[in-house]
Motif scaffolding. Structure first.
Motif, PDB file in Angstrom:
ATOM      1  N   LEU A  41       0.819  -1.214   0.000  1.00  0.00           N
ATOM      2  CA  LEU A  41       0.000   0.000   0.000  1.00  0.00           C
ATOM      3  C   LEU A  41       0.855   1.268   0.000  1.00  0.00           C
ATOM      4  N   TYR A  42       1.860   1.314   0.850  1.00  0.00           N
ATOM      5  CA  TYR A  42       2.743   2.494   0.871  1.00  0.00           C
ATOM      6  C   TYR A  42       3.385   2.708  -0.493  1.00  0.00           C
ATOM      7  N   PHE A  43       3.996   1.659  -1.020  1.00  0.00           N
ATOM      8  CA  PHE A  43       4.698   1.803  -2.293  1.00  0.00           C
ATOM      9  C   PHE A  43       3.729   2.083  -3.441  1.00  0.00           C
ATOM     10  N   GLY A  44       2.609   1.384  -3.468  1.00  0.00           N
ATOM     11  CA  GLY A  44       1.626   1.577  -4.533  1.00  0.00           C
ATOM     12  C   GLY A  44       1.035   2.974  -4.537  1.00  0.00           C
ATOM     13  N   ILE A  45       0.661   3.467  -3.359  1.00  0.00           N
ATOM     14  CA  ILE A  45       0.062   4.807  -3.273  1.00  0.00           C
ATOM     15  C   ILE A  45       1.064   5.877  -3.687  1.00  0.00           C
ATOM     16  N   PHE A  46       2.268   5.804  -3.160  1.00  0.00           N
ATOM     17  CA  PHE A  46       3.262   6.825  -3.516  1.00  0.00           C
ATOM     18  C   PHE A  46       3.686   6.729  -4.976  1.00  0.00           C
ATOM     19  N   GLN A  47       3.850   5.506  -5.466  1.00  0.00           N
ATOM     20  CA  GLN A  47       4.246   5.331  -6.862  1.00  0.00           C
ATOM     21  C   GLN A  47       3.143   5.814  -7.803  1.00  0.00           C
ATOM     22  N   GLY A  48       1.896   5.724  -7.394  1.00  0.00           N
ATOM     23  CA  GLY A  48       0.787   6.231  -8.196  1.00  0.00           C
ATOM     24  C   GLY A  48       0.603   7.735  -8.061  1.00  0.00           C
ATOM     25  N   LEU A  49       0.925   8.280  -6.904  1.00  0.00           N
ATOM     26  CA  LEU A  49       0.751   9.715  -6.648  1.00  0.00           C
ATOM     27  C   LEU A  49       1.844  10.574  -7.296  1.00  0.00           C
ATOM     28  N   MET A  50       3.059  10.108  -7.275  1.00  0.00           N
ATOM     29  CA  MET A  50       4.176  10.915  -7.790  1.00  0.00           C
ATOM     30  C   MET A  50       4.052  11.280  -9.272  1.00  0.00           C
ATOM     31  N   PRO A  51       3.605  10.372 -10.155  1.00  0.00           N
ATOM     32  CA  PRO A  51       3.455  10.788 -11.548  1.00  0.00           C
ATOM     33  C   PRO A  51       2.405  11.895 -11.723  1.00  0.00           C
ATOM     34  N   VAL A  52       1.393  11.893 -10.862  1.00  0.00           N
ATOM     35  CA  VAL A  52       0.367  12.940 -10.930  1.00  0.00           C
ATOM     36  C   VAL A  52       0.995  14.294 -10.598  1.00  0.00           C
ATOM     37  N   ILE A  53       1.811  14.329  -9.557  1.00  0.00           N
ATOM     38  CA  ILE A  53       2.508  15.564  -9.190  1.00  0.00           C
ATOM     39  C   ILE A  53       3.423  16.000 -10.329  1.00  0.00           C
ATOM     40  N   GLY A  54       4.195  15.048 -10.876  1.00  0.00           N
ATOM     41  CA  GLY A  54       5.075  15.351 -11.994  1.00  0.00           C
ATOM     42  C   GLY A  54       4.317  15.829 -13.220  1.00  0.00           C
ATOM     43  N   TYR A  55       3.166  15.226 -13.458  1.00  0.00           N
ATOM     44  CA  TYR A  55       2.323  15.606 -14.599  1.00  0.00           C
ATOM     45  C   TYR A  55       1.915  17.072 -14.492  1.00  0.00           C
ATOM     46  N   PHE A  56       1.472  17.468 -13.308  1.00  0.00           N
ATOM     47  CA  PHE A  56       1.043  18.857 -13.137  1.00  0.00           C
ATOM     48  C   PHE A  56       2.218  19.828 -13.226  1.00  0.00           C
ATOM     49  N   LEU A  57       3.374  19.407 -12.759  1.00  0.00           N
ATOM     50  CA  LEU A  57       4.574  20.232 -12.957  1.00  0.00           C
ATOM     51  C   LEU A  57       4.891  20.345 -14.445  1.00  0.00           C
ATOM     52  N   GLY A  58       4.797  19.229 -15.151  1.00  0.00           N
ATOM     53  CA  GLY A  58       5.088  19.213 -16.581  1.00  0.00           C
ATOM     54  C   GLY A  58       4.119  20.052 -17.389  1.00  0.00           C
ATOM     55  N   THR A  59       2.823  19.975 -17.063  1.00  0.00           N
ATOM     56  CA  THR A  59       1.847  20.762 -17.823  1.00  0.00           C
ATOM     57  C   THR A  59       2.010  22.250 -17.542  1.00  0.00           C
ATOM     58  N   THR A  60       2.471  22.584 -16.356  1.00  0.00           N
ATOM     59  CA  THR A  60       2.704  23.981 -16.013  1.00  0.00           C
ATOM     60  C   THR A  60       3.790  24.587 -16.895  1.00  0.00           C
ATOM     61  N   PHE A  61       4.822  23.806 -17.177  1.00  0.00           N
ATOM     62  CA  PHE A  61       5.962  24.322 -17.941  1.00  0.00           C
ATOM     63  C   PHE A  61       5.990  23.821 -19.385  1.00  0.00           C
ATOM     64  N   GLN A  62       4.947  23.115 -19.805  1.00  0.00           N
ATOM     65  CA  GLN A  62       4.928  22.503 -21.132  1.00  0.00           C
ATOM     66  C   GLN A  62       5.072  23.524 -22.258  1.00  0.00           C
ATOM     67  N   SER A  63       4.422  24.646 -22.147  1.00  0.00           N
ATOM     68  CA  SER A  63       4.487  25.638 -23.225  1.00  0.00           C
ATOM     69  C   SER A  63       5.904  26.162 -23.426  1.00  0.00           C
ATOM     70  N   LEU A  64       6.719  26.097 -22.396  1.00  0.00           N
ATOM     71  CA  LEU A  64       8.094  26.578 -22.502  1.00  0.00           C
ATOM     72  C   LEU A  64       9.016  25.565 -23.179  1.00  0.00           C
TER      73      LEU A  64
END
Length: 186
Positions: A41-64
């Motif tokens: 559960l710990y590994f699955g939840i964090f491994q699933g959550l981190m790409p979401v955080i990265g995705y939002f960081l990526g979409t924020t800077f995608q136009s650049l």
């Protein structure tokens, strides 16, 4: 990005958690399914959550960075995969214990999922369905982590290095595939 590619990336990302799970199982005198599920559960939840955080960081800077996004995806995946290969051949000995308390597991979960944050940035550049990707990554990591605890308990450290090598190679190959597709070679 098609589902089979997401599954391959999920397996690659899960290998760090799988290796740590083997270590957890190795330190158990008798198989403890409750602890195995907590680890999963710990590994699955964090491994699933981190790409979401990265995705939002990526979409924020995608136009650049849209003109070089495939190069960024390539570099991130190759660096992450290369680091996994380096760790697989490292002489550094990991200490194993079967503790699953919050403090122990939160540190391990974050440490094994940092690479998933970078992959989330890659997903943003590739316009991947992040909800589906995060779910697949989380579920695969959960399953492989529980299996890792069982394997560690049964067979010891025999598969830990192999898991790191396979995970690293998968991520490197996916990086090359993304680059070659964007360059029109594939």
């Amino acid at each position: 990005m098609i589902i089979s590619e997401i599954i391959l990336i999920a397996v690659g990302l899960a290998m760090d958690a799988f290796a740590v799970s083997i270590c957890k199982g190795l330190s158990m005198k008798k198989m403890n399914w409750k602890k195995a599920i907590i680890v999963g559960l710990y590994f699955g939840i964090f491994q699933g959550l981190m790409p979401v955080i990265g995705y939002f960081l990526g979409t924020t800077f995608q136009s650049l960075v849209t003109k070089i996004d495939h190069w960024i995806a390539f570099v991130l995946l190759v660096l992450i995969g290369g680091n996994m290969l380096k760790e697989a051949f490292s002489e550094e000995v990991e200490t194993c214990n079967d503790d699953v308390d919050f403090k122990t597991m939160i540190v391990l979960a974050v440490a094994t999922s940092i690479d998933a944050l970078a992959v989330g940035i890659t997903f943003a550049f590739l316009e991947t369905n992040i909800a589906l990707a995060a779910l697949i990554i989380g579920v695969i990591t959960f399953i492989l982590s529980v299996i890792g605890v069982k394997i560690g308990n049964k067979f010891g450290a025999k598969y830990e290095q192999k898991a790191e090598i396979v995970g690293g190679l998968i991520l490197i190959l996916m990086g090359f595939k993304i680059l070659l597709e964007h360059l029109g070679i594939l």
